[in-house]
Every structure is written in structure tokens, then in C-alpha cells.
Design an enzyme around this catalytic site. Sequence first.
Site, mmCIF file in Angstrom:
data_model
loop_
_atom_site.group_PDB
_atom_site.id
_atom_site.type_symbol
_atom_site.label_atom_id
_atom_site.label_comp_id
_atom_site.label_asym_id
_atom_site.label_seq_id
_atom_site.Cartn_x
_atom_site.Cartn_y
_atom_site.Cartn_z
ATOM 1 N N LEU A 51 42.572 30.225 -92.666
ATOM 2 C CA LEU A 51 41.820 31.409 -92.248
ATOM 3 C C LEU A 51 42.671 32.392 -91.470
ATOM 4 C CD1 LEU A 51 38.402 29.859 -91.128
ATOM 5 C CD2 LEU A 51 38.991 30.928 -93.298
ATOM 6 N N GLY A 99 47.518 32.956 -85.543
ATOM 7 C CA GLY A 99 47.654 33.814 -84.367
ATOM 8 C C GLY A 99 48.930 33.507 -83.625
ATOM 9 N N MET A 154 49.369 31.688 -81.061
ATOM 10 C CA MET A 154 49.484 30.314 -80.593
ATOM 11 C C MET A 154 48.803 29.302 -81.485
ATOM 12 S SD MET A 154 48.956 30.567 -76.480
ATOM 13 C CE MET A 154 48.751 28.784 -76.441
ATOM 14 N N ALA A 155 47.908 29.758 -82.357
ATOM 15 C CA ALA A 155 47.088 28.807 -83.106
ATOM 16 C C ALA A 155 47.077 29.097 -84.597
ATOM 17 C CB ALA A 155 45.661 28.814 -82.569
ATOM 18 N N ASP A 182 36.786 41.980 -74.959
ATOM 19 C CA ASP A 182 37.130 42.498 -76.289
ATOM 20 C C ASP A 182 35.919 42.417 -77.210
ATOM 21 O OD1 ASP A 182 38.624 43.605 -78.312
ATOM 22 O OD2 ASP A 182 39.652 41.751 -78.852
#
Length: 376
Positions: A12, A15, A17-18, A142
Site C-alpha cells: 500500500l 513512508g 519509517m514504515a 494534519d
Amino acid sequence: MAFGKFRLIASLGHGGMADVYLAVVDGRGGGGELQVIKRLRQELSDSSGHREMFLDEARLAVRLDHPNVVHTFEVGEEGGEQYLAMEYLEGAPLNRIASRARSKPAPPGVLLRVVADALAGLHHAHELRDHDGSILGIVHCDASPHNIFVTYEGHTKIVDFGVAKASTRANERRSRVPTGKVGYMAPEQARCLPLDRRADIFVLGVVLWEVLAGCKMWDRQSDMEVLRRLVEGDLPRLREVRPDMPEALARICDRALALRPENRYASAAEMRSEILAYMDEAGLHVSPEDVGRYVSELFADKREKIRSVIAQQLGGASEPGSTGLPQLDSCSRSTLRSMPTPEPAEPVDKRVFAAAGATVLFAALAAFTFLQSCTP
């Protein structure tokens, strides 16, 4: 691809860090439940700082339990890798919905209902308390249309609390760097002043303005110009763009977008109540089924493609010549950017400040009394 009790079937996104995957977890009856797995990247798993930042988000995510907030099932570790297991949302983010709505407008009241439900999810987060009964002080930071997700069943979910502020978070890394998207910032957020729930209310005011106006508030304006106008309170009024807008809706936008936090709604619930009151008076009775029907029609093409990919993966099939996991379209994602990063996920570009000169910008900002308490 096996990952503990999960079978990863699609990617999906990735990012800072992930890595985020769609996964299936086998049920007792032999069936499978789709979930989203957010896994700390292997190369970062040995860093105590990154692990603590991951746990920082996890501690917050597992506390959030509301129909209008993406649900986190569990936090765990598998083979030395930390992960979050979250609900899989099939639908589309509001920014994608708003984009398609320009060619196929939503039925009256549908997008108002989405904004009202998003406010319900935010209010839950804002009101969340610690075990001793004290308010956690969560601010999403956000709450843009990218992080308001609408399912094909018509349920609105707030996602991506990865950059959220809370009084109990172990890593307070955003005190001097604005976090979020410039086009969806409150004035005090852009200046790194202390934030409370009213910063999120300002952002939902921008969201409401845009779904009513049918365009972006800051379309074709540079970040520098947006920042300047934000702190000056020079915002485009809704009725300047849409003179036909009912006064009641324009008034709701104006209050949510007040320059001073104390002049905004005191809570997301209060703003939501006024939106729902307007809908009642206008005879706009919108159900989740109405919302879901509209979103399903908008993204019928994407939905079928995604279902086909998932069916192939669950059946053990794959495209000829393919390697690795397929990449799903962003319409199907429940959350992609909610991992915190050493630098904020979408920080204000430092060149924005350098281009105009820090002294010019800060001199203009300091002229307003409400910003006198700015962190030096």
C-alpha cells in the site's frame, strides 16, 4: 508473503519509517480477514530512537476507539520487527472525492455530512483521557482532506495520527518545525506556537470552505504567499467565491477560520452541531447509505480493479511475469503516511523561509499581537 500470523498480499505504500501492506489473517472458520499492516522498516529496527517513535504512535493509536476514527487492532512484534495492525478501509480519501466531484457534483448535503462525521472523530480524539482522567491533549495536526477517508458504505474515518501532538508523547520533535501541509495549517501551527484542538478546527474550516466552494482555498499560490496570508488573517471569504452560498454556512466557515483561536469554535462537537442544525433546517437528510452510494459511483472503476487484485492474491494467483507484491491504488488505503519520521512527514519546505528572508517574514508575523508569544 508470510509475516507471523499474517499473509501480506499487496503493498500500500512506503513512508519515511514504515512499509504498509494489505494482509489477510486466517479466521477460525478457514476464511480470512483483511487488515492493514504497518511495519517499521528493517533497516531502522535497531535504532532505539526510531523504535520509540513507532511505539509513540502505537500508544496513541490503540487508545482511539470511535466509529469515525480508523481502528487499530493490535501492536506487536514479529521477528524483531514492530508492527501495527489496523482496519482495512475500502473507499477513497476526501481529496480524491472532491477532485472527482468537480465533474460529478455530490447530491446536496453529502459532503456536509462527511465533514460533520469527520468532526465527530476529531472530537473523540480531542476529548480522549489518560487513565487518571486527565485530558491527553491530542491535536491531529494534519486533518486535511487526504486524511479524511470515506468508505463505500458511507462511513467517514479520520486517519493518520502519526504526526499528532499529545501531552504524553515521549518524543516531542515538532516544537520548532511546522508539521503538515501549508494549505491546511492554522496560523499558530505555521509559526510553531503551542497548539490545542482549535488548530484542528481551523483546518476543518478550510476543508468545509473547499467542499462548499468546489475549489482549493489556496489554489495556485506559493507556500510563501499562503504563510503570509495565514498569519495576517487574509483568507478568501466563502461568499467572495460563492456569492450564492447560504449565510448560515458562510458564518460557520468564518468562525472556524477565525485568526485568533479564542474566536473559533471551542470544540469540534460545537462546529459539528451547527453544521447538522443547518442541514436539518435546510431539509438535507443524508444517511451513510447516501454517502456510500455517491462514493461507490464515483470510484466504481477503481473498486473493481482493486477487488480483482485482491481476489487474485487471496486465490494464490498473480499476474504472469510479476514479482513481489502488487501495488494497490491509493483509493483502497486506510492509512499510508501515519508513521512519524525524524523530520515531519510533510514539513514546510525550509526554502520557503530562505527565499523571502527570515527577517522579513518574522517581522511581518510579529506585528500581530496574538503571535507575541512565539517561541524564540
